[in-house]
Design a protein around this motif. Structure first.
Motif, PDB file in Angstrom:
ATOM      1  N   ASP A 196      36.257  31.327  47.374  1.00  0.00           N
ATOM      2  CA  ASP A 196      35.778  31.956  48.603  1.00  0.00           C
ATOM      3  C   ASP A 196      36.901  32.093  49.620  1.00  0.00           C
ATOM      4  O   ASP A 196      36.796  32.863  50.575  1.00  0.00           O
ATOM      5  CB  ASP A 196      34.653  31.112  49.217  1.00  0.00           C
ATOM      6  CG  ASP A 196      33.485  30.940  48.265  1.00  0.00           C
ATOM      7  OD1 ASP A 196      33.029  31.952  47.695  1.00  0.00           O
ATOM      8  OD2 ASP A 196      33.036  29.788  48.074  1.00  0.00           O
TER       9      ASP A 196
ATOM     10  N   TRP B 107      49.566  34.692  44.282  1.00  0.00           N
ATOM     11  CA  TRP B 107      48.245  35.062  44.796  1.00  0.00           C
ATOM     12  C   TRP B 107      48.001  36.558  44.629  1.00  0.00           C
ATOM     13  O   TRP B 107      46.938  36.981  44.174  1.00  0.00           O
ATOM     14  CB  TRP B 107      48.098  34.636  46.253  1.00  0.00           C
ATOM     15  CG  TRP B 107      46.852  35.168  46.901  1.00  0.00           C
ATOM     16  CD1 TRP B 107      46.780  36.053  47.933  1.00  0.00           C
ATOM     17  CD2 TRP B 107      45.496  34.858  46.548  1.00  0.00           C
ATOM     18  NE1 TRP B 107      45.463  36.327  48.242  1.00  0.00           N
ATOM     19  CE2 TRP B 107      44.659  35.599  47.396  1.00  0.00           C
ATOM     20  CE3 TRP B 107      44.916  34.038  45.590  1.00  0.00           C
ATOM     21  CZ2 TRP B 107      43.273  35.535  47.326  1.00  0.00           C
ATOM     22  CZ3 TRP B 107      43.529  33.971  45.522  1.00  0.00           C
ATOM     23  CH2 TRP B 107      42.722  34.721  46.385  1.00  0.00           C
ATOM     24  N   GLU B 108      48.986  37.376  44.970  1.00  0.00           N
ATOM     25  CA  GLU B 108      48.842  38.829  44.868  1.00  0.00           C
ATOM     26  C   GLU B 108      48.632  39.279  43.427  1.00  0.00           C
ATOM     27  O   GLU B 108      47.920  40.260  43.181  1.00  0.00           O
ATOM     28  CB  GLU B 108      50.063  39.520  45.463  1.00  0.00           C
ATOM     29  CG  GLU B 108      50.150  39.379  46.970  1.00  0.00           C
ATOM     30  CD  GLU B 108      51.516  39.753  47.533  1.00  0.00           C
ATOM     31  OE1 GLU B 108      52.362  40.289  46.781  1.00  0.00           O
ATOM     32  OE2 GLU B 108      51.742  39.485  48.730  1.00  0.00           O
TER      33      GLU B 108
ATOM     34  N   SER C  20      44.786  37.571  42.322  1.00  0.00           N
ATOM     35  CA  SER C  20      43.575  37.859  43.096  1.00  0.00           C
ATOM     36  C   SER C  20      42.867  39.179  42.760  1.00  0.00           C
ATOM     37  O   SER C  20      41.644  39.242  42.915  1.00  0.00           O
ATOM     38  CB  SER C  20      43.852  37.775  44.592  1.00  0.00           C
ATOM     39  OG  SER C  20      44.807  38.732  44.983  1.00  0.00           O
ATOM     40  N   PRO C  21      43.540  40.226  42.293  1.00  0.00           N
ATOM     41  CA  PRO C  21      42.791  41.448  41.959  1.00  0.00           C
ATOM     42  C   PRO C  21      41.708  41.235  40.906  1.00  0.00           C
ATOM     43  O   PRO C  21      40.711  41.958  40.882  1.00  0.00           O
ATOM     44  CB  PRO C  21      43.868  42.409  41.458  1.00  0.00           C
ATOM     45  CG  PRO C  21      45.106  41.968  42.156  1.00  0.00           C
ATOM     46  CD  PRO C  21      44.991  40.457  42.203  1.00  0.00           C
TER      47      PRO C  21
ATOM     48  N   ARG D 140      36.976  41.377  44.546  1.00  0.00           N
ATOM     49  CA  ARG D 140      36.579  41.453  45.960  1.00  0.00           C
ATOM     50  C   ARG D 140      37.682  40.824  46.802  1.00  0.00           C
ATOM     51  O   ARG D 140      38.503  40.058  46.302  1.00  0.00           O
ATOM     52  CB  ARG D 140      35.248  40.757  46.208  1.00  0.00           C
ATOM     53  CG  ARG D 140      35.226  39.271  45.925  1.00  0.00           C
ATOM     54  CD  ARG D 140      33.854  38.674  46.223  1.00  0.00           C
ATOM     55  NE  ARG D 140      33.705  37.327  45.751  1.00  0.00           N
ATOM     56  CZ  ARG D 140      33.986  36.232  46.449  1.00  0.00           C
ATOM     57  NH1 ARG D 140      34.459  36.325  47.671  1.00  0.00           N
ATOM     58  NH2 ARG D 140      33.792  35.033  45.929  1.00  0.00           N
ATOM     59  N   ASP D 141      37.679  41.171  48.077  1.00  0.00           N
ATOM     60  CA  ASP D 141      38.667  40.594  48.984  1.00  0.00           C
ATOM     61  C   ASP D 141      38.323  39.141  49.267  1.00  0.00           C
ATOM     62  O   ASP D 141      37.167  38.818  49.570  1.00  0.00           O
ATOM     63  CB  ASP D 141      38.713  41.371  50.307  1.00  0.00           C
ATOM     64  CG  ASP D 141      39.410  42.710  50.163  1.00  0.00           C
ATOM     65  OD1 ASP D 141      40.212  42.868  49.217  1.00  0.00           O
ATOM     66  OD2 ASP D 141      39.162  43.598  50.990  1.00  0.00           O
ATOM     67  N   ILE D 142      39.317  38.308  49.172  1.00  0.00           N
ATOM     68  CA  ILE D 142      39.151  36.887  49.453  1.00  0.00           C
ATOM     69  C   ILE D 142      40.120  36.548  50.578  1.00  0.00           C
ATOM     70  O   ILE D 142      41.310  36.842  50.476  1.00  0.00           O
ATOM     71  CB  ILE D 142      39.448  36.051  48.192  1.00  0.00           C
ATOM     72  CG1 ILE D 142      38.511  36.535  47.117  1.00  0.00           C
ATOM     73  CG2 ILE D 142      39.406  34.572  48.491  1.00  0.00           C
ATOM     74  CD1 ILE D 142      38.201  35.760  45.966  1.00  0.00           C
ATOM     75  N   PRO D 143      39.623  35.954  51.656  1.00  0.00           N
ATOM     76  CA  PRO D 143      40.534  35.619  52.750  1.00  0.00           C
ATOM     77  C   PRO D 143      41.576  34.608  52.301  1.00  0.00           C
ATOM     78  O   PRO D 143      41.260  33.582  51.693  1.00  0.00           O
ATOM     79  CB  PRO D 143      39.619  35.036  53.826  1.00  0.00           C
ATOM     80  CG  PRO D 143      38.309  34.783  53.185  1.00  0.00           C
ATOM     81  CD  PRO D 143      38.243  35.565  51.922  1.00  0.00           C
ATOM     82  N   ALA D 144      42.837  34.938  52.598  1.00  0.00           N
ATOM     83  CA  ALA D 144      43.947  34.059  52.230  1.00  0.00           C
ATOM     84  C   ALA D 144      44.696  33.652  53.484  1.00  0.00           C
ATOM     85  O   ALA D 144      44.988  34.474  54.349  1.00  0.00           O
ATOM     86  CB  ALA D 144      44.884  34.766  51.260  1.00  0.00           C
TER      87      ALA D 144
END
Length: 168
Positions: free
Chosen positions: A50, A64-65, A68-69, A73-77
């Motif tokens: 999350d 992370w980049e 994460s795809p 969905r976008d996950i706050p980092a």
């Protein structure tokens, strides 16, 4: 309540630029591919964070980049300088500020491996767990309602993987 923590050591970095500051070292090609595989592995198993806490080092951000795809969905980092080459207690302090139920933390050894060993009650019986190589990923759960409640030997291992375990 159960909290889930995903610990991922940054992927393999590039040592080909002499004189480059350690903080600014990028991933090499193998590292980028490994991070992508780890991201897909996490997503396929439903281990989708999350929120992300990521060291400010370039290689950690690129890890992370690359992974994460796969989450779709976008996950706050949040980038955190205190995660760069930090000790386990510093990493834990950074985690204490989290509010999400599932957090991925991307940082460096030796602190990352030490944190994993410090937190888990029953560690995986694998040499890779002790070494925590690049892009090693540990998924663990805690019976806690806040991150401030977690401490030594309170984590239950859910899963552990290293890139070598996964096919291209």
């Amino acid at each position: 309540m159960t909290l889930r923590l995903i610990l991922t050591r940054h992927a393999k970095s590039d040592w080909g630029q002499p004189g480059l500051d350690d903080h600014d070292r990028p991933l090499n090609g193998r590292g980028g591919r490994a991070a992508g595989r780890i991201g897909r592995w996490l997503a396929e198993r439903g281990y989708v964070p999350d929120a992300a806490l990521v060291s400010t080092a370039l290689r950690a951000g690129q890890t992370w980049e690359a992974l994460s795809p796969a989450f779709g969905r976008d996950i706050p980092a949040s980038r955190n300088r205190h995660l760069y080459l930090s000790a386990p207690d510093e990493m834990l302090r950074a985690l204490h500020g989290a509010t999400a139920g599932c957090v991925i933390l991307i940082a460096h050894n030796p602190g990352m491996g030490s944190l994993a060993q410090w937190l888990v009650e029953d560690p995986p019986q694998r040499d890779e767990f002790d070494r925590f190589p690049t892009c090693a990923t540990l998924v663990m759960d805690f019976d806690a309602s806040t991150w401030e409640e977690i401490g030594p030997l309170t984590g239950r291992v859910v899963d552990f993987v290293v890139p070598r375990d996964l096919t291209e």
